[in-house]
Scaffold this active site. Structure first.
Site, PDB file in Angstrom:
ATOM      1  N   ALA A  62     -15.563  -1.951  -6.520  1.00 38.86           N
ATOM      2  CA  ALA A  62     -14.873  -0.742  -6.973  1.00 38.86           C
ATOM      3  C   ALA A  62     -15.809   0.137  -7.795  1.00 38.86           C
ATOM      4  O   ALA A  62     -15.849   1.370  -7.617  1.00 38.86           O
ATOM      5  CB  ALA A  62     -13.645  -1.126  -7.796  1.00 38.86           C
ATOM      6  N   THR A  96      -9.128  -1.262   2.889  1.00 38.20           N
ATOM      7  CA  THR A  96      -8.965  -1.574   1.479  1.00 38.20           C
ATOM      8  C   THR A  96      -9.365  -3.017   1.217  1.00 38.20           C
ATOM      9  O   THR A  96      -9.887  -3.701   2.116  1.00 38.20           O
ATOM     10  CB  THR A  96      -7.530  -1.206   1.015  1.00 38.20           C
ATOM     11  OG1 THR A  96      -7.450  -1.364  -0.399  1.00 38.20           O
ATOM     12  CG2 THR A  96      -6.468  -2.056   1.693  1.00 38.20           C
ATOM     13  N   GLY A 100     -17.502  -2.893 -15.210  1.00 40.12           N
ATOM     14  CA  GLY A 100     -17.461  -3.592 -13.926  1.00 40.12           C
ATOM     15  C   GLY A 100     -18.636  -3.207 -13.050  1.00 40.12           C
ATOM     16  O   GLY A 100     -19.163  -2.085 -13.142  1.00 40.12           O
ATOM     17  N   SER A 133      -0.446   4.114   0.734  1.00 39.45           N
ATOM     18  CA  SER A 133      -1.133   5.078   1.606  1.00 39.45           C
ATOM     19  C   SER A 133      -0.248   5.655   2.709  1.00 39.45           C
ATOM     20  O   SER A 133      -0.321   6.865   2.973  1.00 39.45           O
ATOM     21  CB  SER A 133      -2.391   4.448   2.209  1.00 39.45           C
ATOM     22  OG  SER A 133      -3.321   4.194   1.184  1.00 39.45           O
ATOM     23  N   GLY A 137     -18.583  -4.579  -9.600  1.00 37.61           N
ATOM     24  CA  GLY A 137     -18.182  -5.063  -8.284  1.00 37.61           C
ATOM     25  C   GLY A 137     -18.049  -3.906  -7.312  1.00 37.61           C
ATOM     26  O   GLY A 137     -18.571  -2.801  -7.541  1.00 37.61           O
ATOM     27  N   SER A 188       0.827  -1.208   0.000  1.00 41.16           N
ATOM     28  CA  SER A 188       0.000   0.000   0.000  1.00 41.16           C
ATOM     29  C   SER A 188       0.862   1.259   0.000  1.00 41.16           C
ATOM     30  O   SER A 188       1.811   1.390   0.785  1.00 41.16           O
ATOM     31  CB  SER A 188      -0.904  -0.002   1.238  1.00 41.16           C
ATOM     32  OG  SER A 188      -1.541   1.257   1.334  1.00 41.16           O
ATOM     33  N   LYS A 220     -13.998  -3.715   2.370  1.00 41.45           N
ATOM     34  CA  LYS A 220     -14.813  -2.487   2.346  1.00 41.45           C
ATOM     35  C   LYS A 220     -16.292  -2.753   2.667  1.00 41.45           C
ATOM     36  O   LYS A 220     -16.937  -1.925   3.313  1.00 41.45           O
ATOM     37  CB  LYS A 220     -14.686  -1.798   0.986  1.00 41.45           C
ATOM     38  CG  LYS A 220     -13.297  -1.213   0.745  1.00 41.45           C
ATOM     39  CD  LYS A 220     -13.223  -0.485  -0.580  1.00 41.45           C
ATOM     40  CE  LYS A 220     -11.790  -0.035  -0.840  1.00 41.45           C
ATOM     41  NZ  LYS A 220     -11.654   0.699  -2.098  1.00 41.45           N
ATOM     42  N   ASP A 233     -13.697   6.970  -2.405  1.00 43.68           N
ATOM     43  CA  ASP A 233     -13.173   6.528  -3.709  1.00 43.68           C
ATOM     44  C   ASP A 233     -13.789   7.296  -4.881  1.00 43.68           C
ATOM     45  O   ASP A 233     -13.095   7.696  -5.813  1.00 43.68           O
ATOM     46  CB  ASP A 233     -13.448   5.031  -3.918  1.00 43.68           C
ATOM     47  CG  ASP A 233     -12.683   4.162  -2.942  1.00 43.68           C
ATOM     48  OD1 ASP A 233     -11.609   4.579  -2.481  1.00 43.68           O
ATOM     49  OD2 ASP A 233     -13.166   3.063  -2.634  1.00 43.68           O
TER      50      ASP A 233
HETATM   51  P1  ATR Z   1     -13.733  -5.269  -6.514  1.00 47.00           P
HETATM   52  O1  ATR Z   1     -14.106  -5.069  -5.068  1.00 47.00           O
HETATM   53  O2  ATR Z   1     -12.255  -5.136  -6.802  1.00 47.00           O
HETATM   54  O3  ATR Z   1     -14.575  -4.485  -7.453  1.00 47.00           O
HETATM   55  P2  ATR Z   1     -15.343  -7.580  -7.078  1.00 47.00           P
HETATM   56  O4  ATR Z   1     -16.441  -6.981  -6.273  1.00 47.00           O
HETATM   57  O5  ATR Z   1     -15.048  -9.036  -6.951  1.00 47.00           O
HETATM   58  O6  ATR Z   1     -13.977  -6.846  -6.774  1.00 47.00           O
HETATM   59  O7  ATR Z   1     -15.621  -7.227  -8.624  1.00 47.00           O
HETATM   60  C1  ATR Z   1     -14.761  -7.607  -9.638  1.00 47.00           C
HETATM   61  C2  ATR Z   1     -15.268  -7.049 -10.967  1.00 47.00           C
HETATM   62  O8  ATR Z   1     -14.370  -7.447 -12.011  1.00 47.00           O
HETATM   63  C3  ATR Z   1     -16.642  -7.557 -11.359  1.00 47.00           C
HETATM   64  O9  ATR Z   1     -17.291  -6.588 -12.137  1.00 47.00           O
HETATM   65  C4  ATR Z   1     -16.266  -8.792 -12.210  1.00 47.00           C
HETATM   66  O10 ATR Z   1     -17.263  -9.209 -13.103  1.00 47.00           O
HETATM   67  P3  ATR Z   1     -18.429 -10.223 -12.586  1.00 47.00           P
HETATM   68  O11 ATR Z   1     -19.369  -9.369 -11.771  1.00 47.00           O
HETATM   69  O12 ATR Z   1     -19.055 -10.739 -13.810  1.00 47.00           O
HETATM   70  O13 ATR Z   1     -17.739 -11.268 -11.756  1.00 47.00           O
HETATM   71  C5  ATR Z   1     -15.096  -8.228 -12.970  1.00 47.00           C
HETATM   72  N1  ATR Z   1     -14.202  -9.262 -13.508  1.00 47.00           N
HETATM   73  C6  ATR Z   1     -13.252  -9.938 -12.842  1.00 47.00           C
HETATM   74  N2  ATR Z   1     -12.615 -10.799 -13.663  1.00 47.00           N
HETATM   75  C7  ATR Z   1     -13.164 -10.634 -14.905  1.00 47.00           C
HETATM   76  C8  ATR Z   1     -12.949 -11.211 -16.188  1.00 47.00           C
HETATM   77  N3  ATR Z   1     -11.989 -12.143 -16.384  1.00 47.00           N
HETATM   78  N4  ATR Z   1     -13.704 -10.801 -17.226  1.00 47.00           N
HETATM   79  C9  ATR Z   1     -14.659  -9.870 -17.052  1.00 47.00           C
HETATM   80  N5  ATR Z   1     -14.924  -9.280 -15.862  1.00 47.00           N
HETATM   81  C10 ATR Z   1     -14.192  -9.653 -14.803  1.00 47.00           C
END
Ligand code: ATR
Length: 277
Positions: A132, A62, A128, A17, A130, A15, A66, A103
């Site tokens: 983030a 982190t 994405g 930070s 997820g 990190s 979270k 963030d």
């Molecule tokens: P974070 O907290 O880092 O956002 P997360 O909540 O696990 O981690 O989310 C990961 C993101 O990356 C999600 O949008 C995931 O897509 P899914 O919701 O379909 O799982 C995306 N992701 C990770 N690996 C991927 C890959 N190989 N191809 C496409 N999307 C991917």
């Protein structure tokens, strides 16, 4: 008296930070100490509570804690309520753990202030759905884009974000095979952890409008696969997430210390920060 802070995560050894916050302390002439704390899913809550007992004034949270942090906090600031995620805990004078998420604000500051890339009236693609991506949606929508599309491998997760955030502003969900508006995106933001395997990116080519910015929330001194792909596929400008990291840290510092450091004074010291790990 020295105010004590820490960043809790797993892994946390790399990190940046601590180095960033130490410079903020110098810039604002505040006496602070800032350390790293490695935790596990099982130990996370206990470690936050111990940090408070030991007189810590706050902590950053982190990956991957979270969401767990949002559950733990006694009160959530408005920023963290919709996101149900917390990256900044403030140990309030009344003893409560108050959770914030900085963030999204950090991303907006980096885009709009540092990268001179306004969001208002623009076409935005967020890749994405997820943690983030979720953390940045409310500030992105409040900046009033003309259109915001969330694209995700698992379409149901993007649709769930539409339901959660439609009270803040209009947004759409899409799958990788079915991206509306391709060719018109002014800003494409990667909020996934995916790797792009060379000639087979999951995103279609021809996404970018003239003068578009490709932005990766991820930071890596050696570049990221998404930015490499974007540069080869029509993005005029690219940026990694270092500025977002610095700006979200400045917002955390402001929550704890009541003063927001002038981040432009920090950027010339980037190599010192990178050398800290
Ligand atoms: P974070 O907290 O880092 O956002 P997360 O909540 O696990 O981690 O989310 C990961 C993101 O990356 C999600 O949008 C995931 O897509 P899914 O919701 O379909 O799982 C995306 N992701 C990770 N690996 C991927 C890959 N190989 N191809 C496409 N999307 C991917």
């Amino acid at each position: 008296m020295i105010n004590r802070y820490t960043v809790i995560g797993q892994p946390v050894a790399h990190s940046l930070s601590p180095a960033i916050h130490h410079i903020f302390g110098e810039l604002t002439q505040r006496k602070i100490a800032y350390t790293r704390t490695e935790a596990s899913t099982e130990s996370f809550e206990q470690q936050v509570l111990e940090w408070r007992e030991q007189g810590g004034k706050g902590c950053n949270v982190t990956t991957p804690f979270k969401d767990q942090a949002a559950q733990l906090c006694d009160r959530l600031h408005e920023s963290a309520q919709l996101a149900q995620a917390v990256n900044t805990i403030h140990m309030h004078r009344d003893g409560a753990l108050v959770g914030h998420i900085t963030d999204g604000l950090g991303l907006l500051s980096d885009l709009q202030k540092n990268k001179q890339t306004p969001i208002a009236g623009k076409q935005i693609l967020l890749v994405g759905a997820g943690g983030a991506a979720r953390a940045t949606l409310a500030p992105l929508l409040k900046a009033k884009p003309a259109r915001l599309v969330v694209v995700n491998r698992t379409i149901g997760k993007a649709q769930a974000l539409v339901t959660t955030f439609e009270s803040v502003g209009k947004l759409e969900a899409a799958s990788f095979d079915d991206l509306p508006n391709a060719g018109n995106f002014d800003v494409v933001i990667n909020g996934t952890s995916m790797g792009f395997d060379g000639d087979k990116p999951p995103l279609p080519t021809g996404l970018f409008a003239d003068n578009a910015l490709a932005y990766d929330m991820m930071y890596n001194a050696n570049g990221t696969p998404f930015l490499e792909w974007a540069a080869q596929n029509g993005a005029t400008r690219t940026s990694d997430g270092f500025g977002m990291l610095v700006e979200q840290a400045a917002d955390s510092f402001a929550i704890w210390e009541g003063v927001r450091p002038k981040t432009r004074m920090l950027y010339p010291r980037t190599s010192e920060i990178l050398a800290s790990v």
